[in-house]
Each structure stands twice: as C-alpha cells, then as structure tokens.
Scaffold this motif. Structure first.
Motif, mmCIF file in Angstrom:
data_model
loop_
_atom_site.group_PDB
_atom_site.id
_atom_site.type_symbol
_atom_site.label_atom_id
_atom_site.label_comp_id
_atom_site.label_asym_id
_atom_site.label_seq_id
_atom_site.Cartn_x
_atom_site.Cartn_y
_atom_site.Cartn_z
ATOM 1 N N SER A 1 0.848 -1.188 0.000
ATOM 2 C CA SER A 1 0.000 0.000 0.000
ATOM 3 C C SER A 1 0.885 1.240 0.000
ATOM 4 O O SER A 1 2.108 1.151 0.197
ATOM 5 N N ILE A 2 0.271 2.399 -0.192
ATOM 6 C CA ILE A 2 1.011 3.661 -0.157
ATOM 7 C C ILE A 2 1.698 3.853 1.186
ATOM 8 O O ILE A 2 2.831 4.352 1.261
ATOM 9 N N ASP A 3 1.044 3.456 2.262
ATOM 10 C CA ASP A 3 1.638 3.612 3.599
ATOM 11 C C ASP A 3 2.932 2.831 3.747
ATOM 12 O O ASP A 3 3.820 3.219 4.519
ATOM 13 N N ASP A 4 3.079 1.740 3.008
ATOM 14 C CA ASP A 4 4.284 0.917 3.093
ATOM 15 C C ASP A 4 5.496 1.574 2.415
ATOM 16 O O ASP A 4 6.616 1.061 2.514
ATOM 17 N N LEU A 5 5.275 2.706 1.722
ATOM 18 C CA LEU A 5 6.382 3.405 1.053
ATOM 19 C C LEU A 5 7.234 4.202 2.047
ATOM 20 O O LEU A 5 8.322 4.665 1.692
ATOM 21 N N LYS A 6 6.771 4.362 3.250
ATOM 22 C CA LYS A 6 7.482 5.165 4.246
ATOM 23 C C LYS A 6 8.930 4.706 4.406
ATOM 24 O O LYS A 6 9.205 3.516 4.569
ATOM 25 N N GLY A 7 9.858 5.671 4.318
ATOM 26 C CA GLY A 7 11.273 5.393 4.479
ATOM 27 C C GLY A 7 11.950 4.862 3.237
ATOM 28 O O GLY A 7 13.160 4.594 3.254
ATOM 29 N N ARG A 8 11.220 4.698 2.145
ATOM 30 C CA ARG A 8 11.788 4.151 0.914
ATOM 31 C C ARG A 8 11.966 5.249 -0.138
ATOM 32 O O ARG A 8 11.499 6.371 0.033
ATOM 33 N N THR A 9 12.646 4.877 -1.223
ATOM 34 C CA THR A 9 12.848 5.791 -2.353
ATOM 35 C C THR A 9 12.170 5.208 -3.581
ATOM 36 O O THR A 9 12.365 4.034 -3.900
ATOM 37 N N VAL A 10 11.384 6.041 -4.257
ATOM 38 C CA VAL A 10 10.647 5.613 -5.438
ATOM 39 C C VAL A 10 11.178 6.353 -6.669
ATOM 40 O O VAL A 10 11.233 7.580 -6.678
ATOM 41 N N CYS A 11 11.573 5.593 -7.684
ATOM 42 C CA CYS A 11 12.026 6.185 -8.945
ATOM 43 C C CYS A 11 10.831 6.634 -9.774
ATOM 44 O O CYS A 11 9.837 5.910 -9.865
ATOM 45 N N VAL A 12 10.940 7.800 -10.399
ATOM 46 C CA VAL A 12 9.921 8.258 -11.348
ATOM 47 C C VAL A 12 10.613 8.928 -12.537
ATOM 48 O O VAL A 12 11.768 9.361 -12.433
ATOM 49 N N THR A 13 9.904 9.013 -13.644
ATOM 50 C CA THR A 13 10.388 9.783 -14.786
ATOM 51 C C THR A 13 9.859 11.205 -14.646
ATOM 52 O O THR A 13 8.666 11.415 -14.433
ATOM 53 N N ARG A 14 10.756 12.162 -14.758
ATOM 54 C CA ARG A 14 10.413 13.568 -14.545
ATOM 55 C C ARG A 14 9.263 14.019 -15.460
ATOM 56 O O ARG A 14 9.255 13.748 -16.653
ATOM 57 N N GLY A 15 8.296 14.714 -14.887
ATOM 58 C CA GLY A 15 7.212 15.287 -15.671
ATOM 59 C C GLY A 15 6.035 14.368 -15.926
ATOM 60 O O GLY A 15 5.059 14.777 -16.545
ATOM 61 N N THR A 16 6.112 13.124 -15.435
ATOM 62 C CA THR A 16 5.023 12.182 -15.655
ATOM 63 C C THR A 16 3.946 12.350 -14.581
ATOM 64 O O THR A 16 4.134 13.038 -13.579
ATOM 65 N N THR A 17 2.804 11.689 -14.800
ATOM 66 C CA THR A 17 1.741 11.732 -13.789
ATOM 67 C C THR A 17 2.203 11.108 -12.480
ATOM 68 O O THR A 17 1.790 11.548 -11.400
ATOM 69 N N GLN A 18 3.066 10.096 -12.572
ATOM 70 C CA GLN A 18 3.579 9.475 -11.351
ATOM 71 C C GLN A 18 4.429 10.463 -10.545
ATOM 72 O O GLN A 18 4.358 10.511 -9.314
ATOM 73 N N ASP A 19 5.227 11.265 -11.251
ATOM 74 C CA ASP A 19 6.044 12.278 -10.606
ATOM 75 C C ASP A 19 5.147 13.273 -9.859
ATOM 76 O O ASP A 19 5.351 13.568 -8.675
#
Length: 264
Positions: free
Chosen positions: A136-154
């Motif tokens: 879940s989103i809560d499990d992202l705490k303390g981690r690093t997530v890669c994204v492509t700059r300018g995308t909806t995910q970013d």
C-alpha cells in the motif's frame, strides 16, 4: 454626422483587428494539410509504446498508432523525439503538431493543452522486486521511489511523499528510470504496469511485480490549445479505428491484452 461616426468606428476596427482576411489565422490542420507532413512527438525510449529495434527503426504501440494516422491522412510522418517532460512544451512551442506519447489525460494537463478522445489506456502503478514488502502507499514510508520527470507518477507522488514519509528520485527518461530501479538505486519504481512487466522479462532472475495501483488513465492525443479543426478530425479518426479494431490490434500486439470493452 452618423455616417462619419460609422466610418471612424470602422477605421478603428480595422486598425485594432485587421480585415477579415488578415485576421484569419491559419491553424495547424491547415498547415499540415498544405505541407502533406505531420510532426508527431513520440517518446522512443518507453517500451513497448515507443522504442528502437536492432536496426534503429522506431517501433511500438504509439509508433504504429502514429504511422497509421499518417497513412490514413496521406501524409509524411516526422517523429519528434521527446521525453515525458518535453511532450507538452513541444506542442506549445510548435515543435510538434500533435503528441502520441503515452500522454494520460489529467485535469492539470487539460489546462494547458487539449486532448482527443482516448485511443488507449495506461495503468499507473508502483512496482518493485517481489522480495520488497510493499502492499500500500503507507508501506512506502522510508523508501525511495524512482519516477520519470514530468510524468503523472512524478506529480502524484511528489504531492503525497511528505505526508507519507518517502523520497522521490527523478530521472529524465524512462530508460534511465528503469536502470536506476533495476540497479537498486531506488527501492521501487512508479510507472506503467506495462513497463513493470517489461522489467521482469529482461531481468527474470530479479522479477518485478505490481505493488500498488495508483490510477488507470485514458491515453489521448495531445493538441495545442485553440485547434478545434485538428481536434475534431483526430476524434473522428480515433472513433473509426476503434470501431474497425485497428487501434485495439496495435495495443494488443504490444501490451498483450485488449483495450477495455467500453472503448472498443
């Protein structure tokens, strides 16, 4: 006296707005029709939507969609290579006539460009190795997530990262983004489900899987604001090629499944 006033007003109108002929602005559809060439912004580093084959020839679902459009319209196709961050600027500056480049429809983007009817879909997810315990989103705490700059995910993860206590690492294109995730520079990657599946195919010894679904987006053709004729013709073309099954065949060829029934 009334006649003189009318003449004065007419003269003022000409000064301010020009004559009907000079005020008329040639639109993008007129330009590409006269040139018999269409410039389409497409990211060629985001498989399987856009990529290069062994002979450095563009292939992919967005590539074939662009090729089909140019063929149907009887125009020469000029690919304008782009990244996630430059798709919209390419339209705004006139570098490209349209964008067919995994461009998901969002309210923020709709403020600065216009969108055609959807021609495909994109499932936006957070993915990671199977041994990473995230559900879940809560499990992202303390981690690093890669994204492509300018995308909806970013955009989406930047908005919630502070509250949820995780870091967002941005890369300029999908190829660099994927490399960072696979090499362990990030714990997870936020991208399309298709790319997550592609990672697993290329690195079967370190398989990735979908961890969290962010959104399911409609993908549409991007057009600069104020081009109603071009937009109308694109919508007509999309409707025809969804009905005849050509857009679904392209999507299934590269993504492995059909478009949603309501689109077809």
């Amino acid at each position: 006296m009334r006649r003189n006033s009318s003449l004065a007003l007419a003269a003022l109108a000409v000064c301010l707005f020009g004559t009907g002929v000079s005020a008329a602005r040639a639109d993008v559809l007129d330009d590409i029709s006269k040139a018999k060439e269409i410039r389409i912004a497409t990211d060629l580093a985001i498989p399987p939507s856009g990529m290069m084959d062994a002979s450095m020839k563009p292939i992919g679902s967005d590539v074939e969609t662009a090729q089909l459009l140019a063929k149907d319209w009887g125009m020469k196709l000029d690919f304008v290579q782009t990244t996630g961050a430059t798709r919209i600027p390419n339209l705004q500056t006139g570098k490209a006539d349209i964008a067919i480049s995994t461009l998901s429809v969002t309210p923020e983007r709709a403020k600065v460009i216009d969108f055609s009817k959807p021609y495909a879909v994109l499932e936006s997810v957070v993915g990671g190795r199977t041994d990473v315990p995230v559900h879940s989103i809560d499990d992202l705490k303390g981690r690093t997530v890669c994204v492509t700059r300018g995308t909806t995910q970013d955009v989406e993860l930047t908005q919630i990262s502070r509250d949820k206590g995780f870091q967002v690492a941005r890369y300029d294109d999908d190829a660099t983004d994927v490399t960072a995730a696979v090499s362990g520079q990030c714990d997870l990657i936020a991208t399309s489900l298709t790319i997550v599946n592609q990672i697993t195919k290329k690195t079967p010894d370190r398989p990735f899987e979908k961890k969290v679904v962010l959104h399911v987006f409609d993908l549409a053709i991007g057009v600069k604001k104020g081009e109603p004729q071009l937009l109308a013709r694109l919508n007509e073309w999309i409707a025809v090629n969804l009905k005849n099954g050509k857009l679904n065949a392209i999507y299934k060829k590269y993504h492995g499944n059909d478009l949603p029934p309501q689109m077809r």
